[in-house]
Write a protein that holds these residues in place. Structure first.
Motif, PDB file in Angstrom:
ATOM      1  N   LEU A 184       0.843  -1.213   0.000  1.00 47.27           N
ATOM      2  CA  LEU A 184       0.000   0.000   0.000  1.00 47.27           C
ATOM      3  C   LEU A 184       0.877   1.262   0.000  1.00 47.27           C
ATOM      4  N   ASN A 185       1.901   1.202   0.855  1.00 50.29           N
ATOM      5  CA  ASN A 185       2.837   2.347   0.918  1.00 50.29           C
ATOM      6  C   ASN A 185       3.587   2.515  -0.407  1.00 50.29           C
ATOM      7  N   TYR A 186       3.905   1.381  -1.007  1.00 49.74           N
ATOM      8  CA  TYR A 186       4.613   1.419  -2.292  1.00 49.74           C
ATOM      9  C   TYR A 186       3.724   2.097  -3.360  1.00 49.74           C
ATOM     10  N   ILE A 187       2.453   1.708  -3.330  1.00 49.27           N
ATOM     11  CA  ILE A 187       1.503   2.308  -4.289  1.00 49.27           C
ATOM     12  C   ILE A 187       1.358   3.813  -4.033  1.00 49.27           C
ATOM     13  N   ASN A 188       1.345   4.163  -2.749  1.00 50.28           N
ATOM     14  CA  ASN A 188       1.281   5.583  -2.402  1.00 50.28           C
ATOM     15  C   ASN A 188       2.509   6.331  -2.932  1.00 50.28           C
ATOM     16  N   THR A 189       3.665   5.706  -2.830  1.00 52.62           N
ATOM     17  CA  THR A 189       4.901   6.316  -3.344  1.00 52.62           C
ATOM     18  C   THR A 189       4.807   6.499  -4.859  1.00 52.62           C
ATOM     19  N   LEU A 190       4.234   5.495  -5.531  1.00 48.79           N
ATOM     20  CA  LEU A 190       4.078   5.591  -6.994  1.00 48.79           C
ATOM     21  C   LEU A 190       3.176   6.772  -7.361  1.00 48.79           C
ATOM     22  N   GLU A 191       2.122   6.959  -6.556  1.00 46.45           N
ATOM     23  CA  GLU A 191       1.182   8.064  -6.830  1.00 46.45           C
ATOM     24  C   GLU A 191       1.841   9.433  -6.627  1.00 46.45           C
TER      25      GLU A 191
END
Lengths: 226, 223
Positions: A164-171
């Protein structure tokens, strides 16, 4: 010959000479002056026209203001959508994010890039799709840039929160990455952790924008219209 | 002594005097006036013409010189105009590019979903024992039309508190009934639930719509 006649002839000699002078000197000189004056006036009119055009161009600041506003709005655009695919840089960054978020990147597949139609979302909301198609066809050759989408398939392994944090970083990443879907392919239970590790496939898209040769486009359009 | 006077020119002098007298008397007054007028007139006209010619000559020369200067100046501002026109053309082209870029930005922003928030919302709403396997965006034409397919599995043997079908229903109800402003999902519809004999699991698919809380709020504030 009679003396009177002689005197008359002699007297008319200056008259004739004056006429000759008028015909062969004064008239051409006046003609030249008139022609030069016309040339001068024409040149002056053209000069004033050019001067006015130049002043109008110099005073036309609205375009510069509009451009400044647009530049402000698009300050980070070139980072979001670069002119090259820059996949090598992207891969390095993805790996960096994975390390920071305690996630493992298992694979990254990049599909071939494909051109994308540029549509105004507001216009599309008006449901003028048919009209849009016609407009899009007309626009096709006149767009100064071409948008390309590069679909990516990113396979990650990690705990749900980390992913989830990784996806947030991508965003939050500087480059625009649109996520299209998330597939959980495996749940891996681990004795050391209460939460299972997930193998997640993220379908996403990155973009690139190519500038078209405007002169070539204009020539092409002119040829078509002919 | 006798002096002899010999007059050698006496007669000749007399004869000349006579000739002059005769010639003056021989010219007609009309001829006199015409010849004097012709000479005087032509002299006057000649002087005027001479002045005109001189003036025309000098002015032409001055005009030529001025014209030369003006042409040089015109050429200079002509080059400046060409340069400015080119700059303006470049600016117009750049504006067009910028406008297209802005359009691209809007288009991509519209199609971008806040996945992190959506996943957080789903994980908050999903009942225990439900495993999510797939979350896919279906349409991305506009915010209002964007729908999300959520697929998952429930182990038929594991669930003790409620039946798998109930769990799917709870999941859908949890999404539909959450009216929180910062909740991104709405109107969950159960599209499919089926039992997998081989794996002893239930597969399900829920379709939910996406709302953009912040935009809705700003629209309300605007009204």
């Amino acid at each position: 010959m009679d003396k009177s006649k002689k005197i008359l002839i002699v007297s008319f000699a200056p008259v004739i000479l004056t006429i000759i002078f008028i015909l062969y000197a004064v008239a051409p000189a006046v003609g030249n002056y008139s022609a030069a004056n016309n040339d001068y006036m024409e040149e002056k009119t053209a000069y004033i026209d050019t001067q006015n055009q130049l002043n109008t161009l110099k005073e036309n600041k609205s375009l510069a203001i509009e451009l400044a506003n647009l530049r402000e709005k698009l300050a980070d655009f070139d980072t979001q959508i670069p002119e090259n695919d820059d996949l090598a840089i992207l891969l390095v960054d993805l790996q960096k994010f994975a390390k920071n978020n305690d996630v493992k990147v298992l694979s990254l597949d990049a599909d071939p890039e494909s051109p994308m139609e540029i549509i105004d979302p507001k216009v599309q909301k008006l449901k003028e799709k048919k009209k849009n198609k016609i407009l899009a066809k007309e626009k096709e050759n006149t767009e100064p840039v071409q948008l390309y989408q590069i679909p990516l398939k990113l396979v990650l392994l990690g705990h749900y929160k980390n992913i989830l944090n990784y996806i947030n970083t991508l965003e939050l990443y500087g480059r625009k990455i649109t996520l299209d879907g998330i597939l959980v392919t495996k749940y891996k239970t681990n004795k050391n952790s209460s939460e299972p590790a997930l193998e997640v496939t993220i379908n996403c898209t990155v973009y690139k924008l190519e500038r078209m040769d405007m002169d070539a486009l204009l020539t092409k359009n002119e040829d078509k219209s002919k | 002594m006798k002096t002899i006077n010999i007059n050698l020119i006496g007669d000749t002098g007399k004869s000349i005097k006579k000739t002059v007298k005769v010639s003056r008397e021989g010219i007609d007054n009309r001829v006199k006036i015409i010849s004097i007028s012709a000479i005087a007139g032509s002299s006057l006209i000649f002087v005027i013409c001479l002045l005109t010619w001189t003036g025309a000559f000098l002015f032409t020369k001055k005009l030529d010189s001025d014209l030369k200067k003006l042409k040089t100046e015109h050429q200079k501002i002509g080059m400046e105009l060409a340069k400015s026109s080119k700059e303006m053309k470049n600016l117009s082209q750049e504006k067009k590019i910028m406008e297209t870029k802005l359009l691209v930005k809007k288009q991509l922003d519209t199609n971008t979903m806040p996945w992190h928030k959506i996943l957080a919302d789903i994980s908050a709403m999903v009942p225990k024992d439900v495993k999510i396997t797939k979350i896919m965006k279906l349409t991305g034409d506009s915010d209002k039309n964007t729908t999300i397919n959520i697929e998952g599995t429930i182990d038929a043997a594991i669930s003790k508190t409620a039946s798998p079908l109930e769990l799917v229903s709870y999941f859908a109800i949890n999404i539909s009934e959450n009216k929180a402003d910062d909740f991104y999902l709405k109107e969950a519809v159960i599209k499919m639930v089926e039992f997998d004999d081989k794996n002893n699991i239930y597969n399900f698919r829920i379709q939910t719509s996406l709302k953009m809380p912040r935009e809705e709020n700003t629209e309300k504030e605007g009204v």
